[in-house]
Motif scaffolding. Structure first.
Motif, short mmCIF file in Angstrom:
data_model
loop_
_atom_site.label_atom_id
_atom_site.label_comp_id
_atom_site.label_asym_id
_atom_site.label_seq_id
_atom_site.Cartn_x
_atom_site.Cartn_y
_atom_site.Cartn_z
N VAL A 28 0.83 -1.20 0.00
CA VAL A 28 0.00 0.00 0.00
C VAL A 28 0.87 1.26 0.00
N TYR A 29 2.06 1.14 0.59
CA TYR A 29 2.99 2.26 0.62
C TYR A 29 3.77 2.36 -0.68
N ALA A 30 4.02 3.57 -1.16
CA ALA A 30 4.99 3.78 -2.23
C ALA A 30 6.37 3.45 -1.64
N PRO A 31 7.30 2.94 -2.44
CA PRO A 31 8.61 2.56 -1.90
C PRO A 31 9.32 3.68 -1.15
N ILE A 42 9.47 12.24 14.17
CA ILE A 42 10.46 11.59 13.32
C ILE A 42 9.78 11.11 12.05
N GLU A 43 10.40 11.39 10.93
CA GLU A 43 9.91 10.92 9.64
C GLU A 43 10.54 9.56 9.37
N GLN A 44 9.71 8.53 9.29
CA GLN A 44 10.19 7.17 9.08
C GLN A 44 10.16 6.80 7.60
N THR A 45 11.04 5.85 7.26
CA THR A 45 10.98 5.21 5.95
C THR A 45 9.96 4.08 6.04
N GLY A 90 -4.94 -9.35 29.40
CA GLY A 90 -6.39 -9.42 29.30
C GLY A 90 -7.09 -8.08 29.38
N GLN A 91 -6.35 -7.02 29.62
CA GLN A 91 -6.95 -5.70 29.72
C GLN A 91 -7.28 -5.15 28.34
N PRO A 92 -8.43 -4.50 28.21
CA PRO A 92 -8.76 -3.88 26.93
C PRO A 92 -7.83 -2.70 26.65
N PHE A 93 -7.58 -2.47 25.39
CA PHE A 93 -6.70 -1.38 24.96
C PHE A 93 -7.45 -0.55 23.92
N ALA A 94 -7.33 0.76 24.03
CA ALA A 94 -7.94 1.66 23.04
C ALA A 94 -7.07 2.90 22.92
N MET A 95 -6.74 3.26 21.67
CA MET A 95 -5.93 4.44 21.43
C MET A 95 -6.51 5.22 20.26
N PRO A 96 -7.08 6.40 20.55
CA PRO A 96 -7.58 7.25 19.47
C PRO A 96 -6.42 7.81 18.66
N ALA A 97 -6.65 7.98 17.36
CA ALA A 97 -5.62 8.55 16.49
C ALA A 97 -6.30 9.18 15.27
N CYS A 98 -5.51 9.97 14.58
CA CYS A 98 -5.96 10.57 13.33
C CYS A 98 -4.80 10.49 12.35
N VAL A 99 -5.08 10.11 11.12
CA VAL A 99 -4.05 10.08 10.08
C VAL A 99 -4.50 10.97 8.92
N VAL A 100 -3.52 11.66 8.37
CA VAL A 100 -3.72 12.43 7.16
C VAL A 100 -2.81 11.79 6.13
N VAL A 101 -3.41 11.31 5.05
CA VAL A 101 -2.69 10.51 4.06
C VAL A 101 -2.70 11.19 2.71
N GLY A 106 -2.34 5.25 -6.59
CA GLY A 106 -2.91 4.14 -5.83
C GLY A 106 -2.11 3.70 -4.61
N ARG A 107 -1.11 4.50 -4.20
CA ARG A 107 -0.29 4.13 -3.04
C ARG A 107 -0.10 5.34 -2.13
N ILE A 108 0.17 5.05 -0.89
CA ILE A 108 0.42 6.10 0.10
C ILE A 108 1.84 6.63 -0.10
N ILE A 109 1.93 7.97 -0.28
CA ILE A 109 3.26 8.57 -0.41
C ILE A 109 3.66 9.31 0.87
N ARG A 110 2.68 9.68 1.68
CA ARG A 110 2.96 10.31 2.97
C ARG A 110 1.81 10.04 3.92
N LEU A 111 2.17 9.75 5.17
CA LEU A 111 1.18 9.55 6.22
C LEU A 111 1.64 10.31 7.45
N ASP A 112 0.80 11.20 7.93
CA ASP A 112 1.06 11.93 9.17
C ASP A 112 0.06 11.42 10.19
N GLU A 113 0.58 10.88 11.30
CA GLU A 113 -0.29 10.29 12.33
C GLU A 113 -0.23 11.12 13.60
N TYR A 114 -1.40 11.42 14.12
CA TYR A 114 -1.53 12.20 15.34
C TYR A 114 -2.18 11.33 16.41
#
Length: 137
Positions: A28-31, A42-45, A90-101, A106-114
């Motif tokens: 799904v990611y562009a190379p 940090i900007e990851q590869t 056994g504890q439930p886990f929940a983490m809200p987030a927002c991504v701007v893609v 047809g591939r993701i070239i940048r993803l910013d996650e908050y």
């Protein structure tokens, strides 16, 4: 890309994440995609991001993304979601987030996650405990 193409890409991306299919996520990611997170700035590869994803899959083997909102943008999509699962103790886990893609061809070239790192603390604590236990003689 059309709005329908962006929507289909969002669906493929989330389906691959929920399935824990690292190679499908890679597809799904562009190379040369760049992936950034607000908590460390940090900007990851792609390879760096997939290592984190592999850790997440191991740490949270049962996970789902509850989509709260998804908006198609001219060059991609924005998605607000909650990553949900069950921790090893056994504890439930929940983490809200927002991504701007941003997408191209047809591939993701940048993803910013908050996200709020405090929400991810139980998952990080579980990983530290597992590391300590595996290092014990």
């Amino acid at each position: 890309m059309s709005p329908q193409d962006h929507l289909a890409l969002a669906e493929r991306f989330i389906s691959a994440l929920e399935a824990g299919d690292v190679e499908a996520v890679r597809g799904v990611y562009a190379p040369d995609a760049k992936l950034w997170h607000n908590n460390d700035e940090i900007e990851q590869t792609v390879d760096q991001n997939l290592r984190v994803l592999a850790w997440l899959i191991h740490a949270l083997p049962e996970r789902r993304y509850r989509i709260l909102r998804r908006e198609i943008l001219a060059d991609g999509f924005m998605q607000q979601h909650v990553l949900e699962g069950v921790l090893a103790d056994g504890q439930p886990f929940a983490m809200p987030a927002c991504v701007v893609v941003q997408a191209k061809d047809g591939r993701i070239i940048r993803l910013d996650e908050y996200l709020d790192p405090a929400a991810g603390a139980p998952l990080a604590a579980q990983a530290r405990r597992a590391k300590t236990v595996s290092a014990a003689p």
